[in-house]
Design a protein around this motif. Structure first.
Motif, PDB file in Angstrom:
ATOM      1  N   CYS A  87     122.023 -28.965 109.695  1.00  0.00           N
ATOM      2  CA  CYS A  87     122.722 -27.696 109.460  1.00  0.00           C
ATOM      3  C   CYS A  87     123.193 -27.072 110.769  1.00  0.00           C
ATOM      4  O   CYS A  87     124.266 -26.463 110.841  1.00  0.00           O
ATOM      5  N   THR A  88     122.390 -27.235 111.830  1.00  0.00           N
ATOM      6  CA  THR A  88     122.775 -26.717 113.142  1.00  0.00           C
ATOM      7  C   THR A  88     123.960 -27.498 113.704  1.00  0.00           C
ATOM      8  O   THR A  88     124.903 -26.916 114.251  1.00  0.00           O
ATOM      9  N   MET A  89     123.915 -28.810 113.563  1.00  0.00           N
ATOM     10  CA  MET A  89     125.031 -29.633 114.023  1.00  0.00           C
ATOM     11  C   MET A  89     126.305 -29.270 113.271  1.00  0.00           C
ATOM     12  O   MET A  89     127.376 -29.144 113.869  1.00  0.00           O
ATOM     13  N   LEU A  90     126.188 -29.046 111.965  1.00  0.00           N
ATOM     14  CA  LEU A  90     127.336 -28.630 111.160  1.00  0.00           C
ATOM     15  C   LEU A  90     127.870 -27.276 111.634  1.00  0.00           C
ATOM     16  O   LEU A  90     129.083 -27.084 111.771  1.00  0.00           O
ATOM     17  N   GLY A 129     124.205 -14.531 111.358  1.00  0.00           N
ATOM     18  CA  GLY A 129     123.201 -14.269 110.324  1.00  0.00           C
ATOM     19  C   GLY A 129     123.374 -15.144 109.096  1.00  0.00           C
ATOM     20  O   GLY A 129     122.389 -15.644 108.533  1.00  0.00           O
ATOM     21  N   ILE A 130     124.612 -15.354 108.669  1.00  0.00           N
ATOM     22  CA  ILE A 130     124.880 -16.194 107.494  1.00  0.00           C
ATOM     23  C   ILE A 130     124.445 -17.628 107.749  1.00  0.00           C
ATOM     24  O   ILE A 130     123.830 -18.267 106.900  1.00  0.00           O
ATOM     25  N   VAL A 131     124.755 -18.134 108.953  1.00  0.00           N
ATOM     26  CA  VAL A 131     124.360 -19.508 109.290  1.00  0.00           C
ATOM     27  C   VAL A 131     122.834 -19.632 109.343  1.00  0.00           C
ATOM     28  O   VAL A 131     122.255 -20.578 108.797  1.00  0.00           O
ATOM     29  N   LEU A 132     122.168 -18.680 109.979  1.00  0.00           N
ATOM     30  CA  LEU A 132     120.700 -18.703 110.063  1.00  0.00           C
ATOM     31  C   LEU A 132     120.067 -18.599 108.676  1.00  0.00           C
ATOM     32  O   LEU A 132     119.090 -19.291 108.372  1.00  0.00           O
ATOM     33  N   GLY A 135     119.885 -21.896 106.903  1.00  0.00           N
ATOM     34  CA  GLY A 135     119.102 -22.984 107.466  1.00  0.00           C
ATOM     35  C   GLY A 135     119.654 -23.670 108.686  1.00  0.00           C
ATOM     36  O   GLY A 135     119.188 -24.748 109.059  1.00  0.00           O
ATOM     37  N   GLY A 136     120.641 -23.062 109.352  1.00  0.00           N
ATOM     38  CA  GLY A 136     121.201 -23.679 110.549  1.00  0.00           C
ATOM     39  C   GLY A 136     121.320 -22.686 111.687  1.00  0.00           C
ATOM     40  O   GLY A 136     120.720 -21.607 111.663  1.00  0.00           O
ATOM     41  N   ALA A 137     122.083 -23.045 112.705  1.00  0.00           N
ATOM     42  CA  ALA A 137     122.342 -22.179 113.856  1.00  0.00           C
ATOM     43  C   ALA A 137     123.693 -22.586 114.441  1.00  0.00           C
ATOM     44  O   ALA A 137     124.167 -23.696 114.199  1.00  0.00           O
ATOM     45  N   ASP A 195     119.616  -9.730 112.015  1.00  0.00           N
ATOM     46  CA  ASP A 195     118.329  -9.536 111.340  1.00  0.00           C
ATOM     47  C   ASP A 195     118.502  -9.010 109.922  1.00  0.00           C
ATOM     48  O   ASP A 195     117.777  -9.400 109.002  1.00  0.00           O
ATOM     49  N   VAL A 196     119.490  -8.118 109.737  1.00  0.00           N
ATOM     50  CA  VAL A 196     119.747  -7.572 108.400  1.00  0.00           C
ATOM     51  C   VAL A 196     120.215  -8.679 107.459  1.00  0.00           C
ATOM     52  O   VAL A 196     119.717  -8.805 106.331  1.00  0.00           O
ATOM     53  N   VAL A 197     121.169  -9.483 107.909  1.00  0.00           N
ATOM     54  CA  VAL A 197     121.730 -10.547 107.058  1.00  0.00           C
ATOM     55  C   VAL A 197     120.696 -11.625 106.800  1.00  0.00           C
ATOM     56  O   VAL A 197     120.561 -12.131 105.677  1.00  0.00           O
ATOM     57  N   ARG A 198     119.948 -11.988 107.837  1.00  0.00           N
ATOM     58  CA  ARG A 198     118.984 -13.096 107.715  1.00  0.00           C
ATOM     59  C   ARG A 198     117.857 -12.774 106.751  1.00  0.00           C
ATOM     60  O   ARG A 198     117.335 -13.655 106.072  1.00  0.00           O
ATOM     61  N   THR A 199     117.475 -11.512 106.679  1.00  0.00           N
ATOM     62  CA  THR A 199     116.368 -11.131 105.821  1.00  0.00           C
ATOM     63  C   THR A 199     116.863 -10.552 104.506  1.00  0.00           C
ATOM     64  O   THR A 199     116.079 -10.337 103.598  1.00  0.00           O
TER      65      THR A 199
END
Length: 199
Positions: A87-90, A129-132, A135-137, A195-199
């Motif tokens: 997911c990070t590579m993507l 935030g959406i990427v995190l 499941g990715g970065a 942090d808002v989006v991720r949680t």
């Protein structure tokens, strides 16, 4: 039979996350290429380092983003698993391609107004935030921030901001006090949104 069902669920879940990762990376690329970089601001992390090297050496921003993030994809694979590494590579490839495409168009938003900075910060934070969340970065420091957050009481957004203090100190030397301060404010807003989006 049970393992087959679990695999199908795993694959279906992964396929639903892929479009979100691509969309999040594209949002971050818009923030960088359309708002932040053309107006003398920088992002944090590997992307921020890539921006500074691109300006200083005249190299392609998208190429630098990809090359400098490769070691962190490997780190994510070793510490956080194959799925995270994929997911990070993507996410990083999507950011690389998006910045490359947007770089071909002349910037159309100018002026360091607070509104423009605010929009850029929110868009960047939303993208990261959406990427995190899925499941990715999209940046090597995001990988480090996830590892730090798992071992300390700091959130991912707080960890990202702490890591990037050094980068903004370099920005002070390259862009002057005002450019560095505005970049810090921009990224601080972005990390709150993360942090808002991720949680």
């Amino acid at each position: 039979m049970r393992s087959k069902k679990l695999y199908k669920y795993y694959l279906k879940d992964l396929l639903t996350k892929i479009p979100w990762i691509i969309a999040g990376a594209f949002m971050a690329a818009i923030s960088l290429e359309v708002i932040l970089v053309p107006n003398g601001l920088i992002d944090g992390g590997i992307t921020g380092i890539s921006i500074m090297l691109s300006k200083g050496l005249g190299l392609s921003l998208s190429t630098l983003i990809f090359l400098l993030n490769i070691p962190f994809i490997y780190l994510g694979y070793k510490r956080l698993g194959k799925r995270f590494a994929f997911c990070t590579m993507l996410g990083i490839i999507s950011l690389t391609v998006s910045t490359g495409l947007l770089d071909a168009f002349p910037p159309f938003l100018h002026g360091n107004s607070f509104l423009l900075i605010f929009i850029g910060a929110i868009l960047l934070g939303l993208g990261i935030g959406i990427v995190l969340r899925n499941g990715g970065a999209i940046d090597g420091t995001d990988v480090l921030a996830i590892l730090i957050s798992r071992r300390t009481s700091y959130s991912v957004g707080e960890s990202i901001f702490i890591i990037n203090i050094f980068i903004f100190m370099v920005a002070f030397l390259l862009f002057g006090l005002m450019g560095a301060i505005v970049s810090i404010i921009t990224y601080f807003i972005a990390t709150i949104v993360v942090d808002v989006v991720r949680t």
